[in-house]
Write a protein that holds these residues in place. Structure first.
Motif, short mmCIF file in Angstrom:
data_model
loop_
_atom_site.label_atom_id
_atom_site.label_comp_id
_atom_site.label_asym_id
_atom_site.label_seq_id
_atom_site.Cartn_x
_atom_site.Cartn_y
_atom_site.Cartn_z
N LEU A 133 0.81 -1.22 0.00
CA LEU A 133 0.00 0.00 0.00
C LEU A 133 0.84 1.27 0.00
CD1 LEU A 133 -2.79 -1.05 2.55
CD2 LEU A 133 -2.89 -1.09 0.05
N GLY A 134 2.04 1.18 0.49
CA GLY A 134 2.91 2.36 0.51
C GLY A 134 3.08 2.91 1.92
N THR A 135 3.55 4.17 1.98
CA THR A 135 3.82 4.83 3.26
C THR A 135 2.56 5.55 3.73
OG1 THR A 135 6.12 5.13 2.61
CG2 THR A 135 5.33 6.45 4.45
N TYR A 136 2.27 5.37 5.03
CA TYR A 136 1.04 5.94 5.61
C TYR A 136 1.38 6.80 6.82
CZ TYR A 136 -2.48 3.46 2.90
OH TYR A 136 -3.31 3.03 1.90
N ARG A 137 0.49 7.76 7.01
CA ARG A 137 0.52 8.55 8.24
C ARG A 137 -0.65 8.03 9.08
NH1 ARG A 137 4.70 11.32 10.42
NH2 ARG A 137 4.03 13.26 11.48
N ILE A 138 -0.35 7.48 10.26
CA ILE A 138 -1.33 6.72 11.05
C ILE A 138 -1.43 7.31 12.45
CG2 ILE A 138 -1.90 4.43 11.98
CD1 ILE A 138 -0.27 3.25 9.68
N THR A 139 -2.66 7.29 12.99
CA THR A 139 -2.87 7.67 14.38
C THR A 139 -3.90 6.73 14.99
OG1 THR A 139 -3.39 9.48 15.88
CG2 THR A 139 -4.73 9.31 13.90
N SER A 140 -3.78 6.55 16.25
CA SER A 140 -4.71 5.70 16.98
C SER A 140 -5.29 6.49 18.14
CB SER A 140 -3.99 4.45 17.52
OG SER A 140 -4.88 3.63 18.26
N VAL A 141 -6.64 6.51 18.27
CA VAL A 141 -7.33 7.28 19.31
C VAL A 141 -8.18 6.34 20.15
CG1 VAL A 141 -7.31 9.39 17.95
CG2 VAL A 141 -9.22 7.83 17.75
N ARG A 142 -8.24 6.67 21.43
CA ARG A 142 -9.09 5.89 22.33
C ARG A 142 -10.29 6.71 22.74
NH1 ARG A 142 -8.23 1.46 25.27
NH2 ARG A 142 -6.04 1.44 24.67
N GLY A 143 -10.06 7.87 23.31
CA GLY A 143 -11.16 8.75 23.69
C GLY A 143 -12.13 8.07 24.65
N ASP A 144 -13.40 8.46 24.51
CA ASP A 144 -14.44 7.87 25.36
C ASP A 144 -15.16 6.73 24.67
OD1 ASP A 144 -13.85 9.75 27.27
OD2 ASP A 144 -15.31 11.21 26.47
#
Length: 487
Positions: A133-144
Motif C-alpha cells: 500500500l505504501g507509506t502511511y501517516r497513522i494515528t490511533s485514538v481511544r477517547g471515550d
C-alpha cells in the motif's frame, strides 16, 4: 586544496569563492523551502488523519454492529486508500480494512496487519510503510468510545515534495548558472584596471635599468589611478614608484657622469704638475744650458706645492664625504671674517675690500674655526680670481636669533648663466680647457669644498649673479641651536 587555490589567479579564486557562496546560499534556501513545505503538508495530513479518526470513532458509536464491524468505512467522505482498524482494550487489532480505489473496503493481509502493530492509542501521528500500500501517516485514538486506528497514504505529500525538489533544483541550477556568468563578467570587468597595472609593472620589469639612460618608462593610464578604488590606489602608487625609479636612475647617471669627469679632471690636475716636475728633473739630469738649476728647482718646488694642495683638497673632500666628525668649539664669525678679509687685501691689493657688520645678535657659531676660515677664504679668493682689478668686494656678517649669514658680494662681470647651476660642483671652472694653469683660476675645487664644509656645519651656501653684482651667501645656525650632522 588551499595550495592549489593560491596558485591560481585572483580572478579564478574570486569566481570560485563567489560560486561556492552562491551554491551554499542556494542549497540553504532550497533545503529550507523543502523542509517548510514538508512540515506544512505533513501538518495538513496529520490534521486530516485526526479528523478521519474522530469521524470513524463517532460512526462506531452510532452503529450497532459486532466488535469487528467496520461499516463506517462505507460512509461518505472516506478517500481511497484509507486504512481503518478496530482495537480491543489492550490495543490489539481486532479488524482492519482499506478503502480500495473502487471505494469498496477490503481486509488487510497478515503482513499489512503486522506493519500496524505497536501503535499506541495516544492520538500521536506515526509513519509506517504498509506492504503493498505504501507509506502511511497513522494515528490511533481511544477517547471515550471504541479505540480505532486510522491511516491515510502519504503519496500525495511525497509526490508534491519530489516535484518541489525537482523544481527547486532546476531553478537553483539555472540561477547559479546565470549568477556564475554574471559574476565572471563583473569580476573580469572590475579586474581590468588591475590587469593593466600588472601589465605596466611587467613592462617596467623588462626595461633595461642596469645601464644607459633610463627615460620614458611605461606609466599606468590616468584612468586607472583613481584614489577612490583599490586598483586606482595601486596604479597611483606604481606611477609614483616609477617616478622615483626614473629620478633615482637619472641621479645615478648624473653621479656617474660627475664621477667620471671628476676622475678625469683629478687625473689631469695631478698629471700636469707631475709632468712639469719630471721635465725639469730630466733637464737638470742632462745638465743642459737651457735652464738654470736654481730656476728649475723653483719650478719643481712650485709644482710640488700645487700638487700637494690639490691632493689635500681631494683628501678634505673625501673626509667630508665620509662625514667624519669636525672639531666643535665656539667660533666668533666677526673676528674670523675680519682676518680673512685682511688676508685677501694683502693677496689682492688691486681690489677694493670692504667689511660690513649687521649684528642683531651674537655672531657665534659652533664648529671648526679652521674649516670655517677656509670657507670665507675660498669665497674671497674666488672673487679675486674671477674679477678684474679695481673690483669692489664687500663681505658682510649678519647675525640674527635664527641664523648667521656671511655674504661675499662683488661688482664684477658676474657668472655665466650656463655655468651658474653647476658652480658648486667639483672641477667646475669658467675655463674648461685642459691647458689652463693655476693662475687662470685654480682647480675648480674651492666652491665644492666651501659647500661641503658648510653642509658639515649644518648650513647651506647659495649664489645670485648678474652682470655687475654677484653674491655668495653662507647661512649657518647660531651657537645656541647648532647641531653638526652626525657621521
Amino acid at each position: 586544496m588551499t595550495i592549489r587555490l593560491r596558485s591560481r589567479s585572483l580572478r579564478t579564486r574570486l569566481l570560485i569563492f563567489f560560486s561556492l557562496t552562491l551554491v551554499a546560499v542556494s542549497a540553504a534556501m532550497v533545503l529550507t523551502t523543502i523542509y517548510a513545505q514538508r512540515a506544512y503538508l505533513l501538518g495538513n495530513l496529520d490534521q486530516r488523519v485526526s479528523d478521519a479518526a474522530e469521524r470513524s470513532q463517532g460512526g462506531l458509536q452510532r452503529r450497532t454492529g459486532s466488535a469487528t464491524d467496520l461499516g463506517f468505512l462505507n460512509e461518505r467522505g472516506q478517500p481511497a486508500g484509507t486504512i481503518a482498524a478496530r482495537l480491543d482494550t489492550e490495543g490489539n487489532i481486532v479488524a482492519a480494512e482499506v478503502v480500495a480505489r473502487n471505494a469498496v473496503p477490503q481486509p488487510l493481509t497478515a503482513a499489512q496487519l503486522a506493519a500496524l502493530d505497536g501503535i499506541a492509542a495516544d492520538s500521536s501521528p506515526h509513519t509506517r510503510t504498509v506492504p503493498g500500500l505504501g507509506t502511511y501517516r497513522i494515528t490511533s485514538v481511544r477517547g471515550d468510545g471504541t479505540p480505532v486506528l486510522v491511516g491515510l497514504p502519504m503519496d500525495d505529500v511525497q509526490n508534491m515534495i519530489s516535484d518541489l525538489v525537482a523544481v527547486e533544483a532546476a531553478v537553483a541550477a539555472l540561477g547559479l548558472t546565470v549568477a556564475g556568468c554574471v559574476c565572471a563578467v563583473v569580476i573580469r570587468r572590475q579586474l581590468r584596471p588591475l590587469a593593466r597595472v600588472a601589465a605596466t609593472a611587467v613592462d617596467v620589469s623588462h626595461a633595461p635599468l642596469s645601464h644607459g639612460e633610463v627615460t620614458g618608462l611605461t606609466r599606468v593610464p590616468q584612468g586607472d589611478t583613481d584614489p577612490g578604488t583599490e586598483a586606482g590606489q595601486v596604479g597611483a602608487a606604481l606611477n609614483r614608484m616609477i617616478d622615483h625609479v626614473e629620478s633615482s636612475l637619472a641621479e645615478r647617471q648624473r653621479t656617474e657622469e660627475r664621477m667620471r669627469r671628476f676622475l678625469s679632471d683629478a687625473s689631469h690636475e695631478l698629471r700636469t704638475p707631475l709632468a712639469s716636475i719630471v721635465s725639469y728633473a730630466e733637464l737638470m739630469d742632462r745638465g743642459t744650458d737651457r735652464i738654470e738649476p736654481r730656476l728649475a728647482w723653483r719650478r719643481v718646488s712650485a709644482e710640488s706645492v700645487r700638487m700637494t694642495g690639490l691632493v689635500e683638497d681631494l683628501l678634505l673632500l673625501a673626509r667630508l664625504d665620509e662625514r667624519r666628525p669636525l672639531k666643535r668649539a665656539e667660533v666668533d664669525l666677526t673676528a674670523l671674517v675680519a682676518e680673512a678679509v685682511w688676508d685677501a687685501r694683502a693677496a689682492g691689493p688691486e681690489h677694493h675690500w670692504r667689511l660690513a657688520l649687521l649684528l642683531d645678535a651674537s655672531a657665534e657659531v659652533t664648529g671648526d674655526a679652521a674649516r670655517l676660515h677656509q670657507v670665507v677664504a675660498n669665497l674671497l679668493a674666488n672673487a679675486r680670481a674671477h674679477t678684474p682689478p679695481g673690483t669692489t668686494v664687500t663681505t658682510t656678517v649678519e647675525a640674527t636669533q635664527q641664523a648667521c649669514f656671511i655674504r661675499v658680494a662683488d661688482d664684477g662681470p658676474g657668472i655665466a648663466p650656463e655655468l651658474l647651476p653647476a658652480v658648486f660642483e667639483r672641477f667646475t671652472r669658467a675655463d674648461n680647457s685642459r691647458s689652463r694653469t693655476e693662475e687662470d683660476g685654480g682647480t675648480g675645487l674651492g666652491l665644492a669644498i666651501t659647500t661641503a664644509i658648510t653642509a658639515a656645519h649644518g648650513g647651506r651656501v647659495g649664489v645670485e649673479s648678474r652682470p655687475g653684482r654677484t653674491v655668495f651667501t653662507v647661512e649657518l645656525p647660531p651657537a645656541h641651536t647648532a647641531e653638526l650632522p652626525s657621521p
